[in-house]
Design a protein around this motif. Structure first.
Motif, PDB file in Angstrom:
ATOM      1  N   ASP A 140       4.469  13.278   3.284  1.00 38.17           N
ATOM      2  CA  ASP A 140       4.600  11.849   3.599  1.00 38.17           C
ATOM      3  C   ASP A 140       5.704  11.162   2.785  1.00 38.17           C
ATOM      4  OD1 ASP A 140       2.478  12.028   5.370  1.00 38.17           O
ATOM      5  OD2 ASP A 140       0.986  11.524   3.828  1.00 38.17           O
ATOM      6  N   TYR A 141       6.153  11.810   1.710  1.00 36.10           N
ATOM      7  CA  TYR A 141       7.005  11.100   0.748  1.00 36.10           C
ATOM      8  C   TYR A 141       8.325  10.630   1.370  1.00 36.10           C
ATOM      9  CZ  TYR A 141       9.247   9.766  -3.609  1.00 36.10           C
ATOM     10  OH  TYR A 141       9.860   9.037  -4.597  1.00 36.10           O
TER      11      TYR A 141
ATOM     12  N   ALA B 231       0.834  -1.205   0.000  1.00 33.75           N
ATOM     13  CA  ALA B 231       0.000   0.000   0.000  1.00 33.75           C
ATOM     14  C   ALA B 231       0.868   1.254   0.000  1.00 33.75           C
ATOM     15  CB  ALA B 231      -0.931  -0.012   1.208  1.00 33.75           C
ATOM     16  N   ALA B 232       1.924   1.236   0.793  1.00 39.28           N
ATOM     17  CA  ALA B 232       2.840   2.381   0.820  1.00 39.28           C
ATOM     18  C   ALA B 232       3.528   2.542  -0.526  1.00 39.28           C
ATOM     19  CB  ALA B 232       3.869   2.197   1.929  1.00 39.28           C
ATOM     20  N   LEU B 233       3.865   1.398  -1.174  1.00 36.34           N
ATOM     21  CA  LEU B 233       4.522   1.462  -2.478  1.00 36.34           C
ATOM     22  C   LEU B 233       3.590   2.094  -3.519  1.00 36.34           C
ATOM     23  CD1 LEU B 233       6.913   0.665  -4.307  1.00 36.34           C
ATOM     24  CD2 LEU B 233       5.764  -1.518  -4.697  1.00 36.34           C
ATOM     25  N   ARG B 234       2.309   1.699  -3.500  1.00 30.29           N
ATOM     26  CA  ARG B 234       1.360   2.306  -4.457  1.00 30.29           C
ATOM     27  C   ARG B 234       1.220   3.802  -4.199  1.00 30.29           C
ATOM     28  NH1 ARG B 234      -1.414  -1.454  -7.387  1.00 30.29           N
ATOM     29  NH2 ARG B 234      -1.452  -3.610  -6.603  1.00 30.29           N
ATOM     30  N   ARG B 235       1.212   4.198  -2.943  1.00 33.96           N
ATOM     31  CA  ARG B 235       1.141   5.610  -2.598  1.00 33.96           C
ATOM     32  C   ARG B 235       2.355   6.361  -3.155  1.00 33.96           C
ATOM     33  NH1 ARG B 235      -1.163  10.428  -1.494  1.00 33.96           N
ATOM     34  NH2 ARG B 235      -0.249  11.501   0.295  1.00 33.96           N
ATOM     35  N   LEU B 236       3.556   5.758  -3.060  1.00 36.82           N
ATOM     36  CA  LEU B 236       4.764   6.375  -3.623  1.00 36.82           C
ATOM     37  C   LEU B 236       4.649   6.507  -5.133  1.00 36.82           C
ATOM     38  CD1 LEU B 236       7.505   4.524  -1.516  1.00 36.82           C
ATOM     39  CD2 LEU B 236       7.053   6.976  -1.486  1.00 36.82           C
ATOM     40  N   GLY B 237       4.053   5.501  -5.774  1.00 40.94           N
ATOM     41  CA  GLY B 237       3.866   5.558  -7.222  1.00 40.94           C
ATOM     42  C   GLY B 237       2.943   6.692  -7.616  1.00 40.94           C
ATOM     43  N   LEU B 238       1.839   6.846  -6.889  1.00 47.95           N
ATOM     44  CA  LEU B 238       0.897   7.923  -7.194  1.00 47.95           C
ATOM     45  C   LEU B 238       1.534   9.299  -7.003  1.00 47.95           C
ATOM     46  CD1 LEU B 238      -2.348   6.471  -5.546  1.00 47.95           C
ATOM     47  CD2 LEU B 238      -1.887   6.752  -8.005  1.00 47.95           C
TER      48      LEU B 238
ATOM     49  N   ALA C  60      11.947   6.357   2.652  1.00 51.86           N
ATOM     50  CA  ALA C  60      13.015   5.871   3.524  1.00 51.86           C
ATOM     51  C   ALA C  60      12.698   4.464   4.029  1.00 51.86           C
ATOM     52  CB  ALA C  60      13.216   6.823   4.698  1.00 51.86           C
ATOM     53  N   ALA C  61      11.447   4.209   4.397  1.00 50.70           N
ATOM     54  CA  ALA C  61      11.054   2.870   4.858  1.00 50.70           C
ATOM     55  C   ALA C  61      11.197   1.854   3.736  1.00 50.70           C
ATOM     56  CB  ALA C  61       9.624   2.897   5.382  1.00 50.70           C
ATOM     57  N   ALA C  62      10.784   2.223   2.511  1.00 51.58           N
ATOM     58  CA  ALA C  62      10.917   1.315   1.364  1.00 51.58           C
ATOM     59  C   ALA C  62      12.385   1.068   1.039  1.00 51.58           C
ATOM     60  CB  ALA C  62      10.192   1.911   0.154  1.00 51.58           C
TER      61      ALA C  62
ATOM     62  N   GLU D 105       4.295   0.590  -9.948  1.00 53.16           N
ATOM     63  CA  GLU D 105       3.085  -0.114 -10.369  1.00 53.16           C
ATOM     64  C   GLU D 105       3.405  -1.502 -10.917  1.00 53.16           C
ATOM     65  OE1 GLU D 105       1.577   2.672 -13.150  1.00 53.16           O
ATOM     66  OE2 GLU D 105       1.044   4.168 -11.624  1.00 53.16           O
ATOM     67  N   GLN D 106       4.477  -1.573 -11.719  1.00 55.17           N
ATOM     68  CA  GLN D 106       4.879  -2.873 -12.284  1.00 55.17           C
ATOM     69  C   GLN D 106       5.234  -3.856 -11.184  1.00 55.17           C
ATOM     70  OE1 GLN D 106       8.303  -2.591 -14.828  1.00 55.17           O
ATOM     71  NE2 GLN D 106       8.225  -4.741 -15.449  1.00 55.17           N
TER      72      GLN D 106
END
Length: 530
Positions: free
Chosen positions: A315-316, A249-256, A321-323, A274-275
Motif C-alpha cells: 500500500d505504501y 488517516a492515510a498519513l498516520r498509516r504512512l507514519g506507522l 504518491a497521493a500524499a 505524527e507531528q
C-alpha cells in the motif's frame, strides 16, 4: 565620376520581379542576396516610370539604413546626369527598363526632379522620423504641445533616473510605505540595474499600465487570473489541511509503515507524519514543507519507493504518491502566491513610475521614440480626425516602401496599414492612380525583439496586405482595367556574399528550429550560391 560609383548588376528572376513598380510586392530576402540592390532598383524604376518623387515614401528601421538607401539612390541619379550614353543604356538595361534615346533623356533629368521635390529630395526616413514629422504637422490634432522635442537615448536615461529619484523622495516625504516596499522588492529580485530597466519598460507601455486599474487591486486581479485564492495564503492553505480535506488517516498509516521499517530515515519520516497529524490547521500549514520531505526529494520530485528507499508494503507507494500530489499542490499554491506578490509589487511600482515619467515628459515638452509611434498610431486611428489626416497624407503618397520589415513591430505595421489602406479599397485601388506597397525583410535578421518586434508580425503583415490586394484585384464591380494591383510574395535565396558551406549550415540551423520557427509559416527554401 565618383570613385564609389559601380555599374548596376543586372536584375534577374525574382530580383527583377520584386523591383517592378507595376505591382505590390512582399519580399523575403536573406543576407547577401541583393536586398538593398532590389530596394534601390524599385525606387529608380518608379522614377523612370514618371512617378513624382514627392509621392514616394521609403521607411526603414535605422538611421543608418535610411542614410545608406538615400546615398545609393542620389549617387546613382547624379551619375546618370553625366554618364556616357553607352554606359547609361547598360544601366537601364540592367534595371529591365527601356534604353532608347527618350529613356536616356528622361533618366538624366531625374536627379534634378528629385532635388526639386518638396523637402529637397526623396522621403527616405526611419519610421520614427516619419511619425515625428506627422505629429509636428498635426500637433493639436494629436493632443501634443506645438514645438515638442524627441528625447535622445542618453537624455532619456537621465530623465528616467531623475523621475525615479523624485518619485522615491516624494514617497518618503508622504510616508508611502507601499511604494517604497514595492521598489525595494523589485530591486531585491532584479538588482538595481534590472529594476531600473523594468520600470523603463513599464513606462514604454503607459496604456497597458493604466489598464491594470487601481494599484491596490492589482494583486487580487493576478490571483484570480492564476486561480490563487484571495487573502492570506497561509490561511487558505490551513483551510486545506483540516481533517475533512486532507487524508489524515492515510498519513498516520504512512507514519506507522515508516516506523515499522525501522531505519533512521523511516523513524524521522514517521516522526514528521505524527507531528503534522497532531498539529492544528495553522501548524500544519507551517509544517507543510517539512512533511513533503517524507515523499519528495530536495528538487521537489517524488522519491523512489524501491527497496532500500522506503518501506516495502504493497500500500505504501499508492498512499505516498497521493500524499505527494496533495502536498505539492498546496506548496505550489504558496510559491505562486509569493510570485504573484512579486509581480504585483513590480507592476504597482511600474504603474506609478509610468505615470510620473509621462508627467515629466509633458512638463518638459518631450516625447520618446515609443511616444512617437504610439501618438502617430492614435492620430491615424482617431475617428473623424484620423480620417482627415489620412486624407491629407493620401494626397501626396502613392508609393510606400518598407525596409527591414522583420524589425517593424505591430504598432508600426498599423501605421503602414493606415497610410496604405486606400491602395486596396474602391477607387483608391483603381488603376487610374498608380499606387504600390513594397515590403522587404529577412526573418533570420530580426534582432530588435527587445523593442517589441517579432518576425511573426512580418508574416502576419504579408498575409494581411496580400489579402487586401487579392480582394481589390477581384472587385467585380470594377472594369478589369480599373481593378487593383496584385501582391507578389517573393523570396531571394541566392547569396552573392557567402560560401556554400556557410549557407548549408544556416539552412540546417533554420530547419532545426521548431515550427513556426522565426515566423516563417511556409516552407523554407534552401539558399543557393553562385
Amino acid at each position: 565620376m565618383s570613385a564609389r560609383f559601380k555599374p548596376l548588376n543586372r536584375l534577374e528572376d525574382e530580383q527583377l520581379a520584386a523591383s517592378s513598380p507595376a505591382v505590390h510586392a512582399a519580399l523575403s530576402a536573406s543576407a547577401g542576396t541583393g536586398k538593398t540592390h532590389v530596394l534601390t532598383a524599385r525606387v529608380l524604376r518608379l522614377l523612370l516610370s514618371g512617378v513624382d518623387p514627392a509621392s514616394i515614401l521609403c521607411l526603414t528601421f535605422t538611421k543608418a539604413g535610411a542614410a545608406e538607401m538615400a546615398e545609393r539612390i542620389h549617387t546613382r541619379l547624379a551619375s546618370w546626369v553625366r554618364l556616357k550614353p553607352a554606359a547609361l543604356r547598360k544601366e537601364l538595361f540592367s534595371l529591365g527598363e527601356a534604353n532608347d534615346d527618350p529613356s536616356l533623356a528622361r533618366a538624366r533629368t531625374l536627379f534634378a526632379r528629385v532635388l526639386d521635390a518638396p523637402g529637397g529630395g526623396l522621403r527616405i526616413q526611419t519610421i520614427h522620423a516619419f511619425a515625428q514629422g506627422l505629429l509636428a504637422a498635426f500637433p493639436a490634432e494629436a493632443g501634443l504641445a506645438p514645438g515638442f522635442r524627441p528625447l535622445e537615448g542618453r537624455e532619456e536615461q537621465g530623465l528616467a533616473r531623475e523621475t525615479l529619484a523624485e518619485l522615491l523622495v516624494e514617497a518618503e516625504e508622504r510616508r508611502d510605505e507601499r511604494m517604497i516596499a514595492d521598489v525595494q522588492a523589485l530591486s531585491h529580485r532584479l538588482g538595481e540595474g534590472g529594476a531600473e530597466a523594468f520600470l523603463r519598460g513599464c513606462a514604454r507601455a503607459p496604456d497597458g499600465m493604466a489598464a491594470l486599474g487601481a494599484p491596490e487591486l492589482i494583486e487580487d486581479r493576478l490571483r484570480r487570473a492564476f486561480g490563487v485564492p484571495p487573502g492570506e495564503i497561509d490561511e487558505a492553505i490551513a483551510g486545506q489541511c483540516c481533517d475533512g480535506i486532507f487524508d489524515v488517516a492515510a498519513l498516520r498509516r504512512l507514519g506507522l509503515l515508516n516506523r515499522g521499517w525501522g531505519t533512521k530515515s523511516g523513524l524521522e519520516r514517521a516522526s514528521l507524519c505524527e507531528q503534522w497529524a497532531e498539529a492544528d490547521p495553522a501548524g500544519r500549514a507551517r509544517l507543510l514543507g517539512a512533511l513533503h520531505a517524507v515523499w519528495a526529494k530536495a528538487d521537489g520530485e517524488m522519491r523512489s519507493f524501491a527497496k532500500g528507499h522506503a518501506p516495502q508494503d504493497e500500500d505504501y507507494a499508492g498512499l505516498a504518491a497521493a500524499a505527494f500530489e496533495c502536498c505539492a499542490r498546496l506548496i505550489r499554491m504558496r510559491k505562486l502566491a509569493q510570485l504573484i506578490g512579486c509581480y504585483a509589487s513590480g507592476l504597482r511600482a511600474g504603474q506609478r513610475f509610468a505615470e510620473a515619467y509621462a508627467a515629466a515628459k509633458r512638463a518638459a515638452g518631450l516625447v520618446d521614440f515609443d511616444d512617437l509611434i504610439r501618438w502617430a498610431e492614435k492620430l491615424l486611428a482617431e475617428p473623424g480626425m484620423g480620417d482627415w489626416v489620412r486624407y491629407k497624407l493620401d494626397q501626396r503618397t502613392d508609393h510606400i516602401l518598407v525596409d527591414e520589415a522583420q524589425d517593424t513591430n505591430a504598432a508600426q505595421w498599423r501605421i503602414v496599414g493606415a497610410l496604405s489602406e486606400e491602395y486596396f479599397s474602391g477607387a483608391g485601388a483603381a488603376a487610374g492612380r498608380h499606387r504600390t506597397l513594397f515590403t522587404v525583410g529577412d526573418y533570420k535578421q530580426a534582432i530588435f525583439g527587445f523593442q517589441g518586434t517579432d518576425p511573426m508580425q512580418f508574416a502576419a503583415a504579408e498575409r494581411y496586405f496580400a489579402g487586401l490586394a487579392e480582394a481589390a484585384s477581384g472587385l467585380d464591380d470594377w472594369p478589369i482595367h480599373e481593378r487593383g494591383l496584385p501582391m507578389h510574395r517573393l523570396s531571394l535565396v541566392q547569396s552573392f556574399r557567402s560560401t556554400a558551406p556557410v549557407l548549408a549550415f544556416v539552412d540546417k540551423a533554420m530547419a532545426a528550429i521548431p515550427a513556426p520557427g522565426l515566423g516563417m509559416l511556409d516552407s523554407v527554401e534552401a539558399h543557393r550560391t553562385e
